[in-house]
Design an enzyme around this catalytic site. Structure first.
Site, PDB file in Angstrom:
ATOM      1  N   HIS A 126       0.834  -1.190   0.000  1.00 51.00           N
ATOM      2  CA  HIS A 126       0.000   0.000   0.000  1.00 51.00           C
ATOM      3  C   HIS A 126       0.868   1.238   0.000  1.00 51.00           C
ATOM      4  CE1 HIS A 126      -4.071  -1.547   0.196  1.00 51.00           C
ATOM      5  NE2 HIS A 126      -3.627  -2.510   0.973  1.00 51.00           N
ATOM      6  N   ASP A 156      -0.056   7.082  -3.267  1.00 49.15           N
ATOM      7  CA  ASP A 156      -1.285   6.739  -3.997  1.00 49.15           C
ATOM      8  C   ASP A 156      -1.633   7.825  -5.004  1.00 49.15           C
ATOM      9  OD1 ASP A 156      -3.426   4.892  -1.606  1.00 49.15           O
ATOM     10  OD2 ASP A 156      -1.793   4.270  -2.931  1.00 49.15           O
TER      11      ASP A 156
END
Lengths: 441, 386
Positions: A126, A156
């Protein structure tokens, strides 16, 4: 007619994913591209809620006929955007080779965490992991604490979705020249590192000479930080340049001597103004009192008036001299000037109220009727012109008062003298405050 | 023959600034654009050191003839990029109206902090201020501490330079259809907020139900945090999904049935301490051995030294070394046909290319000499080392 947007006419096939891919698709959609999101049947849609402006097509890509549906879409699309784990598209027979063979103009955007190749490419991760592997995370965080990932914004979105959108735009632009599509291989580790190029480029400049959290831009400097306010909010300070730092200091930490001189001057001006205002009010009140009150009430009223005017001024100046900045009331009221005026005007209002209550109830009109219009004292035979004789000192001690004296009450013979004395005492009273104040310094 | 890069043939005039503007120009240069940086004579060049691949022209814009030189350049350029305080370009007679009248194809990119309009537009500020005003800063920072700005990455670069580069690319693409340039008004407050759209979009999902620093992604969760290792390094844990969390526990030597459930928020502080104690017992290398190649979402927090030597990065060539032996990240993303080839040469000196640039843009030698003697331009070509 509405102006066509920058990406009008560009069709995008976005394979559903989480956060980075949807954000990239949303940017393209916001600027006018036609974005179709391909969802897996039975799923609940974009959990990252960035499907603005998109349409949804649900097809089971794991079925060969489902994959064929997608191939047909990509045969006519401009951009296909996938954010699966590397290898997944290949397994579904939807690799760049296959799709671009059918459509050489297709721009095939791949947004992964660690990249399409390399030893981490098949591993789950992540934002925080990509940020960690990029090297950037090692720089972020307060001194003495573990590194802190700023939510999932840097990898992200910054180094991920946005960087991918940039790559897609570059490919679109390049295609207008070459007529061909290409593969945009965006991965969040490299994207985040590239976004943070500044950190590498300034390694030799001394900007990062201290350990993490002790440099100018990473929390070490007092002039580049956030601070909590009295009401639990926060202010951000970013005063890097000397001239801006100077302005910051001037607002926060004034020279205490300068502050005292300023407070004193302001207070003195305030007192003078207060007295000035009081004088304006003095006149009509005194006139009113002279008209309607007996002498005794007049004098008492004048005493009270003098007392409160003086008291109000003194109180105002004293209170203004206190440092209110640390108290909530002070913050509410503002500067010393405003504080002084607040209290002075409160006391003055109190004065008024007491005045109003000390005036006797006799109606004006009746009293005015009784008083003849011309009351020049000189016309009366003032017994005060003559020397009064009490007889003996015992008479005075026993409280004997000459009737006429009781009526007039003045000890002075001349009315002009009386006024002079009054004024003298009035101004003396006022100046005593200033004198006492000056002697305090 | 080298493949032309994506932005080959695009000429950019970048007015020297700090951090956001230079980064935007560097991205364009990395992908093949011809970037000319316009410096003020006497200055020391780009303090933010992002002049890779650019050339430098030194001209005094405050002089009318200097501004005229810039107008000539912009008459032939594709993009002009300025990051001055709003109003400065107008004062120099270099507003969009003037420049685009001479060159309707010109893309005029303006990169400011607070925007070209609004009550904050004329006020000084830096990354932390733009981040603060965007609303995003209020979300970043540990519980019980003041909000923490992650260096100057989010506003200066993410919402600033990169967002501006995206806008310029959009305008370039749109121009291939319309034939006209436009004004790209990029400001860091809006750019940062847009970059953080996810935060606004997920407000109703329960992802941010706790106070700052106590949510899943902002430092509250034990499975989305960094931990110190025995040798003073750090490991990053990002095991959000249950199956990855399971692998995390296994790697730590814990059993899930002995522990509270993953999403039990009230147990998070205690779990954080437990994880911290366990991580502190082994070195970074030992943890890498345990977790590398697994789906536990545990990776080392690489330092700048480690990043250069990391196997994964070496496999991919993620970091490049320039002629001065400095390491920096390779441009992203990778384009398969027209990859970015960043210049390995050193940053230019101020005014190093003044004469050659002016000649390219059609100035004669007499004009150049005249401008030089009148101190409108400055030329600092380094003498050859013999």
């Amino acid at each position: 007619m509405r102006v066509p947007m920058a990406l009008q006419g560009v069709s995008v096939v976005e394979l559903a994913g989480l956060a980075p891919g949807p954000f990239c698709g949303m940017v393209l959609a916001d600027f006018g591209a036609q974005v179709v999101r391909v969802d897996r049947p039975g799923t609940r849609g974009d959990l990252s809620r960035m499907a603005r402006g998109k349409r949804s097509l649900a097809v089971d890509l794991k079925q060969p006929r489902g994959a064929a549906v997608l191939r047909s879409l990509c045969a006519r699309a401009d951009v296909v955007l996938e954010s699966f784990r590397p290898g997944v598209m290949e397994k579904l027979q939807l690799s760049p080779e296959i799709l671009q063979r059918e459509n050489p103009k297709l721009i095939y955007a791949r947004l992964s965490g660690f990249g399409q190749s390399g030893r981490f490419s098949r591993v789950a991760g992540h934002d925080i992991n990509y940020l960690a592997l990029s090297g950037v995370l090692s720089r972020i965080g307060r001194s003495g604490e573990a590194p802190y990932a700023p939510l999932n914004l840097l990898a992200d979105f910054g180094g991920g979705g946005l960087m991918c959108a940039l790559g897609i735009l570059m490919a679109l632009f390049e295609r207008t020249r070459s007529g061909k599509g290409q593969v945009v291989d965006a991965n969040m580790v490299e994207g985040t590192a590239y976004l943070g190029s500044f950190l590498w480029k300034t390694q030799q400049t001394g900007l990062w000479g201290q350990p993490r959290g002790q440099n100018m831009l990473d929390g070490g400097a007092p002039f580049y930080a956030t601070y909590r306010t009295a009401d639990g909010g926060f202010m951000a300070v970013g005063a890097l340049e000397p001239q801006f730092y100077e302005l910051l200091l001037r607002a926060l930490i004034a020279d205490p001597r300068k502050k005292l001189i300023w407070a004193i001057s302001v207070t003195m001006i305030g007192v003078v103004l207060f007295d000035f205002a009081a004088d304006f009010i003095d006149g009509p009140i005194k006139a009113y009192l002279f008209d309607v009150c007996t002498h005794r009430d007049k004098e008492r009223g004048l005493h009270y008036h003098a007392l409160f005017t003086g008291l109000g001024g003194a109180l105002g100046y004293l209170l203004g001299a206190i440092d209110w900045a640390h108290l909530e009331l002070g913050r509410l009221l503002g500067t010393e000037f405003q504080v002084m005026f607040f209290f002075s005007s409160s006391v003055l209002t109190l004065c008024f109220i007491i005045h109003l209550f000390s005036i006797p109830e006799a109606p004006l009109r009746d009293v005015a009727k009784d008083i003849p219009p011309q009351q020049a004292p000189q016309e009366l035979a003032l017994s005060s012109d003559r020397m009064y004789e009490y007889g003996s000192i015992e008479n005075v001690k026993n409280g004997y008062v000459h009737p006429e004296l009781a009526l007039q009450g003045e000890k002075n013979k001349n009315p002009a003298e009386q006024v002079k004395m009054q004024l003298l005492f009035y101004y003396l009273r006022k100046n005593i405050l200033v004198l006492a104040f000056c002697s305090d310094i």
